[in-house]
Write a protein that holds these residues in place. Sequence first.
Motif, short mmCIF file in Angstrom:
data_model
loop_
_atom_site.label_atom_id
_atom_site.label_comp_id
_atom_site.label_asym_id
_atom_site.label_seq_id
_atom_site.Cartn_x
_atom_site.Cartn_y
_atom_site.Cartn_z
N ALA A 102 25.40 8.98 -15.92
CA ALA A 102 26.31 9.98 -16.82
C ALA A 102 26.04 9.44 -18.41
N PHE A 103 26.10 8.12 -18.63
CA PHE A 103 26.00 7.73 -20.35
C PHE A 103 24.55 6.77 -20.47
N GLY A 104 23.77 6.54 -19.66
CA GLY A 104 22.68 5.67 -20.01
C GLY A 104 21.69 6.11 -20.95
N ARG A 105 21.41 7.34 -21.23
CA ARG A 105 20.45 7.72 -22.49
C ARG A 105 21.17 7.49 -23.88
N CYS A 106 22.59 7.65 -23.65
CA CYS A 106 23.31 7.51 -24.95
C CYS A 106 23.07 6.20 -25.55
N ARG A 107 22.85 6.02 -26.72
CA ARG A 107 22.73 4.69 -27.73
C ARG A 107 24.01 4.05 -27.51
N LEU A 108 24.04 3.00 -27.33
CA LEU A 108 25.54 2.07 -27.28
C LEU A 108 26.23 2.50 -28.44
N LEU A 109 25.80 2.46 -29.58
CA LEU A 109 26.55 2.78 -30.81
C LEU A 109 27.15 4.22 -30.93
N ASP A 110 26.57 5.04 -30.21
CA ASP A 110 27.00 6.33 -30.22
C ASP A 110 27.95 6.60 -29.20
N LEU A 111 28.43 6.11 -28.21
CA LEU A 111 29.05 6.18 -26.89
C LEU A 111 30.60 6.29 -27.52
N ARG A 112 31.24 7.52 -27.31
CA ARG A 112 32.63 7.98 -27.78
C ARG A 112 33.71 8.17 -26.54
N PRO A 113 34.78 7.84 -26.98
CA PRO A 113 36.13 8.00 -25.77
C PRO A 113 35.86 9.38 -25.15
N LYS A 114 35.41 10.38 -25.98
CA LYS A 114 35.63 11.93 -25.59
C LYS A 114 34.38 12.11 -24.33
N GLN A 115 33.37 11.23 -24.55
CA GLN A 115 32.27 11.43 -23.84
C GLN A 115 32.85 11.04 -22.55
N ILE A 116 33.45 9.92 -22.31
CA ILE A 116 34.07 9.32 -20.88
C ILE A 116 35.14 10.39 -20.39
N GLU A 117 36.01 10.76 -21.32
CA GLU A 117 36.98 11.48 -20.83
C GLU A 117 36.52 12.81 -20.24
N ASP A 118 35.62 13.32 -20.90
CA ASP A 118 35.00 14.67 -20.50
C ASP A 118 34.25 14.44 -19.06
N TRP A 119 33.51 13.26 -18.80
CA TRP A 119 32.96 12.82 -17.63
C TRP A 119 34.14 12.83 -16.53
N MET A 120 35.02 12.01 -16.74
CA MET A 120 36.08 11.95 -15.82
C MET A 120 36.39 13.23 -15.55
N ALA A 121 36.99 13.96 -16.35
CA ALA A 121 37.73 15.41 -16.00
C ALA A 121 36.64 16.23 -15.10
#
Length: 232
Positions: free
Chosen positions: A94-113
């Motif tokens: 889900a998030f592995g290719r994203c840079r650690l610094l660029d991870l945002r709450p909205k990405q996590i919430e969208d994935w959960m949805a």
Amino acid sequence: MLEEAGHGSWTYCVDLAPEDGRRRTRRRGGFATEAEAAQELAAVLEGELSGSYEERRTTVADYLREWLAARKEDLTVNTYAGYAAYVERDLIPAFGRCRLLDLRPKQIEDWMAAQRKAGRGRVTLYRVVSTLPNALNHAVRSWRLKFNPAEHCVPPKPRAQERTCWTPKEAASFLRHNAEQYADQLADLFEVMLGTGMRRSEVLALHWSDVHLMDRKLFVRWTLSAVDNGTG
């Protein structure tokens, strides 16, 4: 110091404040341009002053695998296996290719949805998502992140379903049925579980040295768990 490392890449090298009287030198290469190397060098120096160094090239996948490796010795086999499954099966895809610094709450919430919409179980989703802030808290404590983007993304813990308990008559009927109809070799094991309330992992790990029949006592000292039971 910046230098051209050949093959069209750039490297920075900088002496940092000593630790325990030992000289520290940070050297990183592979930057495509001089500007990228200079930007990362500036971030290192800023991190030295502020106490928080956010490495710009670390991906979520890199960090999660590093975190797992660091925690392996501190976790039980079962807990580590659970974390590893959530990381490799869910979080990295889900998030592995994203840079650690660029991870945002909205990405996590969208994935959960999206997971809920696909029918993912609430308990499983809760366990998966809970792993992420747990891992990223370590990045904040070690000054690799200034904030935890997953801190407020964990859904409410699902309420446990109400358990149905057998009456003594129902428990006796179960044991009698097994003995009469199946000659079940596990009948004695079931009887111990019903009579003591022991968990499966506890009763399967009993040693004869922990069982004292004359005193009508037994001691629960071990548990037995299956890890990667579905793999050859």
